[in-house]
Structures are given as structure tokens and as C-alpha cells.
Design an enzyme around this catalytic site. Structure first.
Site, PDB file in Angstrom:
ATOM      1  N   ASP A 344       0.860  -1.125   0.052  1.00 24.12           N
ATOM      2  CA  ASP A 344      -0.176  -0.013   0.070  1.00 24.12           C
ATOM      3  C   ASP A 344       0.976   1.326  -0.077  1.00 24.12           C
ATOM      4  O   ASP A 344       1.988   1.114   0.113  1.00 24.12           O
ATOM      5  CB  ASP A 344      -0.810   0.029   1.073  1.00 24.12           C
ATOM      6  CG  ASP A 344      -2.198   0.948   1.173  1.00 24.12           C
ATOM      7  OD1 ASP A 344      -2.436   1.592   0.296  1.00 24.12           O
ATOM      8  OD2 ASP A 344      -2.538   1.255   2.184  1.00 24.12           O
ATOM      9  N   GLU A 347       2.477   5.076  -4.118  1.00 23.96           N
ATOM     10  CA  GLU A 347       2.480   5.980  -5.272  1.00 23.96           C
ATOM     11  C   GLU A 347       3.747   6.474  -5.554  1.00 23.96           C
ATOM     12  O   GLU A 347       4.084   6.778  -6.688  1.00 23.96           O
ATOM     13  CB  GLU A 347       1.467   6.853  -5.304  1.00 23.96           C
ATOM     14  CG  GLU A 347      -0.111   6.511  -4.953  1.00 23.96           C
ATOM     15  CD  GLU A 347      -0.448   5.680  -3.886  1.00 23.96           C
ATOM     16  OE1 GLU A 347      -1.072   4.702  -3.949  1.00 23.96           O
ATOM     17  OE2 GLU A 347       0.030   6.142  -2.974  1.00 23.96           O
ATOM     18  N   ASP A 424      -8.883   3.907  -1.886  1.00 26.65           N
ATOM     19  CA  ASP A 424      -9.780   4.428  -0.988  1.00 26.65           C
ATOM     20  C   ASP A 424     -11.028   4.938  -1.187  1.00 26.65           C
ATOM     21  O   ASP A 424     -11.117   6.321  -1.448  1.00 26.65           O
ATOM     22  CB  ASP A 424      -8.994   5.216   0.029  1.00 26.65           C
ATOM     23  CG  ASP A 424      -7.785   4.693   0.426  1.00 26.65           C
ATOM     24  OD1 ASP A 424      -7.748   3.130   0.596  1.00 26.65           O
ATOM     25  OD2 ASP A 424      -6.846   5.391   1.165  1.00 26.65           O
TER      26      ASP A 424
END
Length: 705
Positions: A344, A347, A424
Site C-alpha cells: 500500500d 504511489e 480508498d
């Protein structure tokens, strides 16, 4: 400069027999367009392709789609005229409708809770890819082979505009959208066959803590007889959010916890973020600092950014030695009984950083043919390079098991390393409905294994929303209920008996269809076809299907219409409604089976550990010729023996002579021994299902008149 290459020349060795036998005729080709001044060192080796495309011969004069390269406002641009009569799809993980005509999106991966940044026009992943379908059903695909920050505009022209150096463009021409998807997979490679357990229902929250709460969730899932396979551990299992550690108070004995889950037929997936806490004496930071493995700032010093643990270093995954080091960290970690990994925040997300990430002028050193470059070049592939290293780590730790990795961030080609979810999302009706075109678009962009957080992640769901989302979500490739810290409980039993019963019914549907679903994943691993498909793939020439994004196909033989969907465009033909239970409730999606198909359905199991395919109901929907067929793939469910032929592909053929309906199963591929089977026919006619008696053997018959 223009070259054309054959797809067969650009593929790595094919692992499976079925794929090795796939034939590409000599004129089945793809065009590669190079702009003037193209500098390969700024783009290659490309992360998109499994193997660098090889130029074969000059492009013929009758090739239609040709990019025009230019420089506009200091940016390198590729413009491809596609015309007014083309429906456009793809463009990766974005919000909006399935049909992508007239949109503009940015390809710059970003942490965006509830898709709130720039109205969802760029999210956690980037896919520089557009597919077009003409009125006659022929199709094309366009790849901008460029990881630098860029944008896509679609209309009469498809325009890629980049902040980096001039880039090449690859154009695929095919006779149908399905053929384009298969050609894309030949270029980019296919996803690896996942373990069977990864296809089951999965329960998650930010966070289940302490370990006694994890056990309680497992016990409640079994107590309520909700079929399920996985429980997830979010960051609170860690010691101070330090990756590869466990909280000594709340998760003091992770091996015992995971053993408990395994004894109850659950798998355990744990989160690993890229941010490494800056702390002397913490073994991960000490090792990375000593070896100088961190991303550098513009001055050449290790970059420090804030994430969950506070100040963090970030591994430079462009470097092969860093990826190997990262892979070695998983051995002792996975030895605690961990089954899968959740990458997670990759990015990468940096709290308070520019656009919630690290500065674009940070430096990556590259290696193994990859040149050093700025974060502007490598930002969009940070997540891809991370999961590439993580996959290597899981294979080193457990070489006999298929790795399962879920990643929030990725790039075109990253499906080779990880599944994904759509980040999300928000617990809202709008984003429930939005999840259908989002997942369809990801599938059309080369990522078959994807899905949303069922129920929504941000804020709180209510029972009505959860029941509807579960009823639809069980037919997505990835099925996980996940909610944020501080929100209302979102497990199936959290909203009373009616919602619990409905969610149970929905999830039971998933497990009954598991033989069919596993066969679809095998297909995706062989030829790249999406597991979840847009309805227009049932008939590429039917223009009325082109914009349908409320209903969808699960494989080629089953159409899913959510209970809330109205005015759905249906494919032509006698698609028959089917049910998998005696009386579905009002939340359940409507299911329609394609005429001419046979779908294998299993008896109900509480986990994939208990799933059996020696007893099957064969749903038969005859076509106008009173025939139907289908396929069933079976293997051990984990491990790699299937690569050596230890699998079984069975052909199912049905026909009726007016009085009797017969179904026979024939071995088609593989060396796995055929089990003794017990079969029954579920004959679908005029909206009703008539069942035969159970019959032992590899065939079954029933009277239909």
C-alpha cells in the site's frame, strides 16, 4: 521511423501448453512508431512489455492509424486521428463512464481518499492505453510507451502529451475487441495464475487489533456460516508502523495467530508499505542506510519524507540490487505463516509532500540497463517496481507457493506482479455504481485481477448499501469488504439479520460459481482476457451495448445485472435468467446465461479449502441448434505443478434431440487424473431451471419432453 513486428516475436517463452499452441498468422501484426530524436535510454527497457518488441519489416502504405509527433508548449505530443465513429475505452484506473470518448485525464499516480483530488481524473495507477471499437466491430489499441508524467485526451483524436522526452507509440489493429485484448497480453505478458484461495471472499478493516479481535472475526465468519478465505492485517499489527515488524503487545505471537487462522481454513494477508522509518537500530533502516539503497533528493542525499511511522526513507526500486535486498526481507517475515502481502501507499504517498508524494526532482539511480533519472520519470512506476521486488521476495520465501500480492499503485504491465483494488473509495451509492465502469476499465487496460472495497472504505456504510454492494461485488474478480478506522462496523452481521442473510446468500453464490470463476482466471493467465467484461464483448457489432456500464459480463457466459440497475442494454439472443438459490432476496443481482453455454456449479463450501469439483451441477442453456458447450479447469489450487501438466481441462458438451438432453465431459488437456464424478443437469428453459437426478460418471441425461 516506423517498424512493424509480429506478436509471436515479442513474447517470452509460454509456460502453458494451451498458450504454446496459440497460432499467429503472418499478417497478424503491430506497428511501432518512433519520433525523430527518440532516445531509447529515456524509456527503455520498458516496464510495459514482457520482452522488447522486435522490428521485422517496414510498415505498409495502407496502415491507417499513424501518430503525428510534435512539440507543443515545450511538451512532447503524439496525436492519432481515430475519427468520429469510434467508441473509445481503456485509459486505466479512473472515475467516469465506461465509454471514454471526450475525456482528459492525467497519468500521475496519487493518494486520493474518496477520489477527491481533481474529481478523480487521476488516481493510484497509470495506464497509457486506449482501445477503440469501430461501428463494424473491428478494433484497435494504442500504447504510449512512456512512464513520464503525461495526459490523455480522447475525441476524434487520441492525444498523449508528455512532460518527458519524445516517446514511441505502439498501435494494434485487430478484427474484434477480444482480439485486441489478446494482442495486448502478447505484448505485456499475462497475469500469473493466482492461488485459488485468493478468489474467495475476504474480510478487512483498518484495523483489526489486537490479535484476539482477528480471531474473533474469524470465529464470527464461521459462526454465521459466511463462506470466506482471507483475513487482512492493516498497519496496526506493526511495531510503531515499522514494516517487517510486529506490535509486541497486540500481536506478540504472529505465528500462533496465523496457525489459528489456518486451522480454521483462513489465509492471512499483511500490509507492507514502502516507507522505512528513519531509526538507528531498526534493522531495515540500518541495512538500507549502510548499503545506500534510498531514493536521493536533488542534492544526492537520501530523501526523507513523512508517512505513518514519521520520517521515512524510501527504497530506490529502480536498482536491481535494491529489489534483491527487499526480496530477502520477506523470508523471515513469511515464515510467521503469512500467506500474502498487501503493498500500500506505494504511489509513493508522502504526507505533506508535493501532490502528496516526493519531489519530482528526486533522483533514482537505475541499473541493469535502466538509466538514472528523475522522479518525474519513475514516479508512475514506483509501485510497479516495488511489487516486482515483493513478488521476487515471496517466491524466495515460499518457492512452492503461488505468490499473492495486492498493490494500490501500479502501471501498465504491472499485472504480471500484483492484483489491485481501486483504492480508498467512499461508502456512497455514487461510488458503488462507479465501481462497475472502474473495474471494467481496469480489465480493458490489461489488469484482470481487480475490484473495489465492498461497502466503501471512507466514512460509514449502512445496511442497505452494504447488502447491494455485496450482492454485486461477489461477481468482481477481487472480492474484499474493507472499511476505515473510526467508521461503523461493516462486517456482514453488523446491520442485523436481514442484511446478514442477504450478504451470506451473495457470498454463497460466489463459492458455488467458483469452478467457473477459476476457469476464467486460468483463461486470463493464458490469453489476457478480462475476467469481468463489458457487455459489448458479447456482440462487438451491436452499437446499443457500447455504453452499457451498469451490467457486466463475468466471463463470456454469464451476465450480471445489479438489482439497482435500470434500463440495461441486453445482448441479442435468448439469454436465460438463472438462480443459484431457491428464492433470491431483493438485493441479489439478476443472472443471465448465454445461449449455447454450459456453466459448472459446485456444492456450497465454507472456504476454497473445502471446495470439491467431483460433484457438479451443469447449468445448460441450449442455443438454436439445441447445443451448448463449456470448459472446466482444475488443478491443485496452489503451487506450480500445473506448469508440468498436473492440471485438467475438461470439455463439457450438451445436446438435445427433442426428447432427451445429454451432457458429456471429455478430457481436453492436462495430465491430472479425472476423479469419479457425480453430475446433475440444470436445464434452463423459459426462465426456469429443471434439474435431473444425480448421476455417477462423466455424463448425464434427462428427459426434457
Amino acid at each position: 521511423m516506423v517498424r512493424r513486428f509480429s506478436l509471436s516475436s515479442c513474447c517470452l517463452a509460454i509456460a502453458t501448453m494451451a498458450m504454446a499452441q496459440a497460432a499467429f498468422v503472418s499478417d497478424d501484426q503491430v506497428a511501432v512508431f518512433y519520433p525523430q530524436g527518440y532516445d531509447a535510454s529515456q524509456h527503455q527497457p520498458s516496464p510495459i512489455f514482457e520482452r522488447e518488441p522486435a522490428a521485422i519489416w517496414p510498415l505498409s502504405d495502407n496502415w491507417q492509424l499513424r501518430p503525428v509527433f510534435s512539440i507543443q508548449d515545450g511538451k512532447n505530443v503524439a496525436t492519432i486521428k481515430v475519427g468520429d465513429d469510434v467508441d473509445l475505452y481503456g485509459t486505466g484506473e479512473v472515475t467516469g463512464p465506461l465509454r471514454r470518448n471526450g475525456i482528459e485525464i492525467s497519468l500521475w499516480n496519487i493518494d486520493t481518499p474518496a477520489y477527491g483530488v481533481d474529481n478523480g481524473s487521476h488516481l493510484y495507477q497509470s495506464h497509457p492505453w486506449v482501445m477503440g471499437v469501430r461501428k463494424d466491430g473491428t478494433a484497435f489499441g494504442i500504447i504510449a510507451d512512456n512512464t513520464w508524467r503525461q495526459s490523455i485526451k480522447t475525441g476524434r483524436e487520441v492525444v498523449f502529451e508528455s512532460q518527458g522526452p519524445a516517446f514511441r507509440v505502439i498501435v494494434i489493429e485487430r478484427e474484434s475487441p477480444k482480439a485486441v485484448m489478446k494482442a495486448l497480453a502478447e505484448l505485456t505478458g499475462t497475469m500469473k495464475l493466482p492461488p485459488l484461495w485468493a478468489l474467495g471472499y475476504q474480510q478487512c478493516r483498518f484495523s483489526y487489533q489486537p490479535d484476539t479481535r482477528v480471531k474473533e472475526i474469524a470465529d464470527l465468519l464461521r459462526y454465521h456460516r459466511i463462506p470466506s478465505d482471507v483475513i487482512w492485517m492493516d498497519i496496526d499489527y506493526m511495531d510503531g508502523y515499522k514494516i517487517f515488524t510486529f506490535n509486541p503487545k497486540e500481536f506478540p505471537e504472529p505465528k500462533k495467530l496465523n496457525d489459528y487462522l489456518h486451522q480454521n481454513h483462513f489465509k492471512a494477508v499483511y500490509m507492507i508499505d514502502p516507507g522505512v522509518k528513519v531509526e538507528q537500530g531498526y534493522f531495515v533502516d540500518d541495512q538500507g542506510t549502510e548499503a545506500d539503497y534510498w531514493v536521493k533528493d536533488k542534492d544526492g542525499k537520501p530523501f526523507v519524507g513523512n508517512v505513518w511511522p514519521g520520517e521515512c526513507h524510501f527504497p530506490d526500486f529502480t536498482r536491481p540490487e535494491v529489489r534483491m535486498w527487499w526480496a530477502t526481507l520477506y523470508k523471515d517475515y513469511m515464515a510467521q505463516g503469512i500467506d500474502g502481502v498487501w503493498n500500500d501507499m506505494n504511489e509513493p504517498s508522502v504526507f505533506g509532500g508535493p501532490e502528496t508524494s516526493m519531489p519530482a526532482d528526486n533522483r533514482h539511480l537505475g541499473g541493469d540497463g535502466l538509466s538514472a533519472g528523475s522522479h518525474l520519470r519513475y514516479h508512475n512506476v514506483y509501485g510497479l517496481n516495488m511489487v516486482k521486488a515483493s513478488q521476487q521476495g515471496l517466491l524466495l520465501a515460499n518457492p512452492q507457493k503461488r505468490p499473492f500480492i495486492l498493490s494500490r499503485s501500479n502501471f501498465l504491465g504491472g499485472h504480471r506482479y500484483a492484483a489491485t483494488w481501486t483504492g480508498d473509495n467512499l461508502s456512497s451509492w455514487e461510488q458503488l455504481k462507479l465501481s462497475v465502469p472502474m473495474s471494467l476499465t481496469l480489465g480493458l487496460s490489461g489488469q484482470p485481477f481487480n475490484g473495489p472495497d465492498i461497502g466503501g472504505f471512507c466514512e460509514s456504510a449502512n445496511g442497505e448499501l452494504l447488502a447491494h454492494w455485496t450482492a454485486m461485488g461477489v461477481f468482481f474478480p477481487f472480492v474484499r469488504n474493507h472499511s476505515i478506522k473510526g467508521s461503523a462496523d461493516q462486517e456482514p452481521w453488523a446491520f442485523g439479520e436481514q442484511v446478514l442473510n442477504s450478504c451470506r446468500t451473495s457470498i454463497e453464490r460466489r463459492y458455488k460459481l467458483m469452478p467457473y470463476i477459476y476457469t476464467l482466471f486460468r483463461e486470463a493467465s493464458v490469453d489476457g482476457m478480462p475476467v469481468m467484461r463489458p457487455v459489448f464483448m458479447a456482440d462487438a457489432k451491436d452499437l446499443s451495448l457500447r455504453a452499457e456500464d451498469k451490467a457486466f459480463l463475468l466471463g463470456g457466459d454469464l451476465m450480471i445485472v445489479p438489482a439497482w440497475a435500470e434500463k440495461v442494454a441486453m445482448p441479442k439472443g435468448d439469454w436465460q435468467p438463472i438462480t443459484l438459490e431457491n428464492k433470491p432476496d431483493d438485493y441479489q443481482a439478476k443472472l443471465y446465461q448465454r445461449p449455447g453455454s454450459v456453466i459448472p456449479v459446485a456444492n456450497l463450501a465454507q472456504s476454497t479449502d473445502e471446495l470439491r469439483t467431483d460433484s457438479l451441477t451443469l447449468f445448460v442453456c441450449l442455443d438454436g441448434a439445441m447445443k451448448a458447450d463449456g470448459s472446466l479447469y482444475e488443478d491443485e489450487g496452489d503451487g506450480f505443478s500445473y506448469r508440468d501438466g498436473n492440471y485438467r481441462m475438461t470439455r463439457m458438451e450438451a445436446h438435445a434431440d427433442g426428447k432427451n438432453l445429454s451432457v458429456a465431459l471429455y478430457p481436453e488437456e492436462g495430465m491430472m487424473e479425472t476423479p469419479r464424478r457425480v453430475l446433475r443437469i440444470g436445464y434452463i428453459r423459459k426462465g426456469k431451471i429443471i434439474y435431473s437426478k444425480w448421476q455417477e460418471g462423466t455424463s448425464a441425461t434427462m428427459k426434457i419432453k
